[in-house]
Design a protein around this motif. Structure first.
Motif, PDB file in Angstrom:
ATOM      1  N   UNK A  32      -4.675  -8.514  -2.619  1.00  0.00           N
ATOM      2  CA  UNK A  32      -3.667  -9.114  -1.746  1.00  0.00           C
ATOM      3  C   UNK A  32      -3.860  -8.599  -0.328  1.00  0.00           C
ATOM      4  N   UNK A  33      -3.829  -9.501   0.626  1.00  0.00           N
ATOM      5  CA  UNK A  33      -3.837  -9.139   2.041  1.00  0.00           C
ATOM      6  C   UNK A  33      -2.430  -9.387   2.578  1.00  0.00           C
ATOM      7  N   UNK A  34      -1.835  -8.346   3.147  1.00  0.00           N
ATOM      8  CA  UNK A  34      -0.454  -8.399   3.617  1.00  0.00           C
ATOM      9  C   UNK A  34      -0.428  -8.449   5.144  1.00  0.00           C
ATOM     10  N   UNK A  35      -0.477  -9.650   5.691  1.00  0.00           N
ATOM     11  CA  UNK A  35      -0.364  -9.801   7.142  1.00  0.00           C
ATOM     12  C   UNK A  35       1.085  -9.570   7.566  1.00  0.00           C
ATOM     13  N   UNK A  75      -2.731  -3.469   4.098  1.00  0.00           N
ATOM     14  CA  UNK A  75      -1.858  -3.693   5.241  1.00  0.00           C
ATOM     15  C   UNK A  75      -2.656  -3.542   6.528  1.00  0.00           C
ATOM     16  N   UNK A  76      -2.082  -3.957   7.674  1.00  0.00           N
ATOM     17  CA  UNK A  76      -2.822  -3.875   8.938  1.00  0.00           C
ATOM     18  C   UNK A  76      -3.026  -2.452   9.449  1.00  0.00           C
ATOM     19  N   UNK A  77      -3.830  -2.365  10.484  1.00  0.00           N
ATOM     20  CA  UNK A  77      -3.966  -1.152  11.299  1.00  0.00           C
ATOM     21  C   UNK A  77      -2.609  -0.821  11.914  1.00  0.00           C
ATOM     22  N   UNK A  78      -2.294   0.485  12.027  1.00  0.00           N
ATOM     23  CA  UNK A  78      -1.040   0.928  12.637  1.00  0.00           C
ATOM     24  C   UNK A  78       0.124   0.078  12.142  1.00  0.00           C
ATOM     25  N   UNK A  79       0.233  -0.002  10.817  1.00  0.00           N
ATOM     26  CA  UNK A  79       1.195  -0.910  10.189  1.00  0.00           C
ATOM     27  C   UNK A  79       2.642  -0.439  10.290  1.00  0.00           C
ATOM     28  N   UNK A  98      -1.587  -0.588  -6.099  1.00  0.00           N
ATOM     29  CA  UNK A  98      -1.986   0.303  -5.024  1.00  0.00           C
ATOM     30  C   UNK A  98      -2.109  -0.433  -3.706  1.00  0.00           C
ATOM     31  N   UNK A  99      -2.373   0.321  -2.648  1.00  0.00           N
ATOM     32  CA  UNK A  99      -2.483  -0.307  -1.327  1.00  0.00           C
ATOM     33  C   UNK A  99      -3.332   0.550  -0.397  1.00  0.00           C
ATOM     34  N   UNK A 100      -3.779  -0.097   0.696  1.00  0.00           N
ATOM     35  CA  UNK A 100      -4.414   0.608   1.810  1.00  0.00           C
ATOM     36  C   UNK A 100      -3.534   0.393   3.029  1.00  0.00           C
ATOM     37  N   UNK A 101      -3.212   1.477   3.725  1.00  0.00           N
ATOM     38  CA  UNK A 101      -2.238   1.440   4.815  1.00  0.00           C
ATOM     39  C   UNK A 101      -2.804   2.092   6.061  1.00  0.00           C
ATOM     40  N   UNK A 102      -2.769   1.365   7.189  1.00  0.00           N
ATOM     41  CA  UNK A 102      -3.187   1.929   8.459  1.00  0.00           C
ATOM     42  C   UNK A 102      -2.022   2.582   9.183  1.00  0.00           C
ATOM     43  N   UNK A 103      -2.277   3.731   9.812  1.00  0.00           N
ATOM     44  CA  UNK A 103      -1.219   4.446  10.525  1.00  0.00           C
ATOM     45  C   UNK A 103      -1.846   5.441  11.501  1.00  0.00           C
ATOM     46  N   UNK A 104      -1.020   5.978  12.390  1.00  0.00           N
ATOM     47  CA  UNK A 104      -1.459   7.006  13.338  1.00  0.00           C
ATOM     48  C   UNK A 104      -1.236   8.376  12.703  1.00  0.00           C
ATOM     49  N   UNK A 105      -2.331   9.108  12.505  1.00  0.00           N
ATOM     50  CA  UNK A 105      -2.282  10.392  11.796  1.00  0.00           C
ATOM     51  C   UNK A 105      -2.261  11.559  12.773  1.00  0.00           C
ATOM     52  N   UNK A 111      -6.496  -7.431   6.878  1.00  0.00           N
ATOM     53  CA  UNK A 111      -5.094  -7.701   7.179  1.00  0.00           C
ATOM     54  C   UNK A 111      -4.819  -7.470   8.657  1.00  0.00           C
ATOM     55  N   UNK A 112      -4.174  -8.449   9.284  1.00  0.00           N
ATOM     56  CA  UNK A 112      -3.875  -8.385  10.710  1.00  0.00           C
ATOM     57  C   UNK A 112      -2.381  -8.273  10.959  1.00  0.00           C
ATOM     58  N   UNK A 113      -2.059  -7.802  12.160  1.00  0.00           N
ATOM     59  CA  UNK A 113      -0.749  -8.086  12.739  1.00  0.00           C
ATOM     60  C   UNK A 113      -0.897  -9.366  13.546  1.00  0.00           C
TER      61      UNK A 113
END
Length: 304
Positions: A8-11, A45-49, A91-98, A233-235
């Motif tokens: 699944x791609x979660x835009x 999920x997108x980058x910096x989601x 499960x998922x892959x999540x972009x964020x600022x670390x 996955x985009x914003x």
């Protein structure tokens, strides 16, 4: 026995600067629930989601900057998303600022985590190809990612998820052929990507009609030339005054777009990735063991 994994791609539509983290996490959980209901086994999920794409601004107040970063994952505000993964067995892959503390030093990365069906961390990737600059450049759409993030220090790792080899990449990484080649050589079968990309570039208005083409082109080429599935996955939409491109997609090892988002809203696309197609494509054109000649590549490079 056939092998497959339903992706699944979660835009997401815009996450404005005014949005509270809890509100954003609610949106991500809703998308993950929809993904699970559709039979997805992994979501991206997108980058910096979790926040607006803050590198579009120069920010000097340190407290304001750190508010965009996650000092721990999961943290108090994101634990619910991890709990949802365990509850849904998705499960998922999540972009964020670390925000990382290493040997007493503060380090900041543009990061994506792969989380298992049990809600536990499987693996981490830190963006290698950090674009932009550290200072504004008038007349351009150059973002200030280099002001806030250092290049990733983890290379291009690949992780096992339900017996499938998964790698990750973030935004500008998708434009570079070495991203896919390194992941492929490390055994990736699926590459999960998150991105935030402007619809228009002030410095290249004549290329505006090619923005979506150039968005998909390197991902399709990377999938085809390296015989991997790509899920990106985009914003999308107008985020804090800037139009983001959207165009989230799932791409087969043939280079074909198997599914694509059609809106600028929170949107879910799902596709069953036939992993046996990888070996079919490899036999046709890209039998790496048979045709790759790294010794000759080195020889040519030395001659140049």
């Amino acid at each position: 026995m056939a092998r497959d994994l339903t992706i699944a791609v979660c835009q997401t539509s815009p996450i404005q600067k005014s949005a509270q983290r809890a509100e954003t996490v609610d949106r991500l959980i809703a998308l993950l629930e929809r993904a699970a209901a559709a039979g997805a086994e992994i979501a991206v999920f997108p980058e910096l989601a979790l926040t607006t794409f803050f590198p579009r601004w120069r920010i000097d107040d340190q407290a304001e900057i750190e508010a965009f970063f996650e000092p721990a994952m999961p943290g108090p505000q994101t634990q619910r998303l991890y709990d949802a993964a365990a509850r849904l067995r998705t499960g998922f892959a999540l972009g964020y600022a670390e925000l990382a503390r290493v040997d007493g030093k503060t380090r900041r990365f543009n990061t994506m985590d792969l989380v298992g069906q049990d809600g536990k961390l499987v693996g981490r990737y830190r963006k290698v190809h950090v674009p932009g600059s550290s200072e504004p450049e008038p007349g351009t759409t150059v973002h200030l990612e280099r002001r806030y993030f250092e290049p990733g220090d983890l290379g291009f790792p690949v992780f096992s998820y339900r017996g499938v080899r998964i790698g990750m990449a973030i935004c500008n990484d998708r434009r570079w052929p070495e991203t896919y080649r390194m992941l492929c050589l490390n055994g990736a079968e699926i590459v999960l990507i998150g991105y935030n990309t402007p619809l228009l570039l002030d410095e290249a208005p004549a290329l505006a009609h090619l923005r979506m083409f150039h968005n998909h082109l390197p991902m399709q080429a990377g999938a085809y030339q390296n015989t991997v599935w790509v899920a990106a996955a985009a914003k999308a939409g107008i985020e804090d005054g800037q139009a983001l491109i959207g165009g989230s997609c799932i791409i087969a090892p043939t280079g074909e777009i198997a599914a694509q988002a059609m809106s600028l809203d929170d949107e879910l696309i799902v596709h069953r990735a036939d992993l046996d197609l990888i070996s079919v494509c490899r036999k046709v054109n890209f039998d790496f063991a048979k045709y790759r000649r790294p010794d000759q590549y080195r020889l040519i490079a030395d001659q140049v």
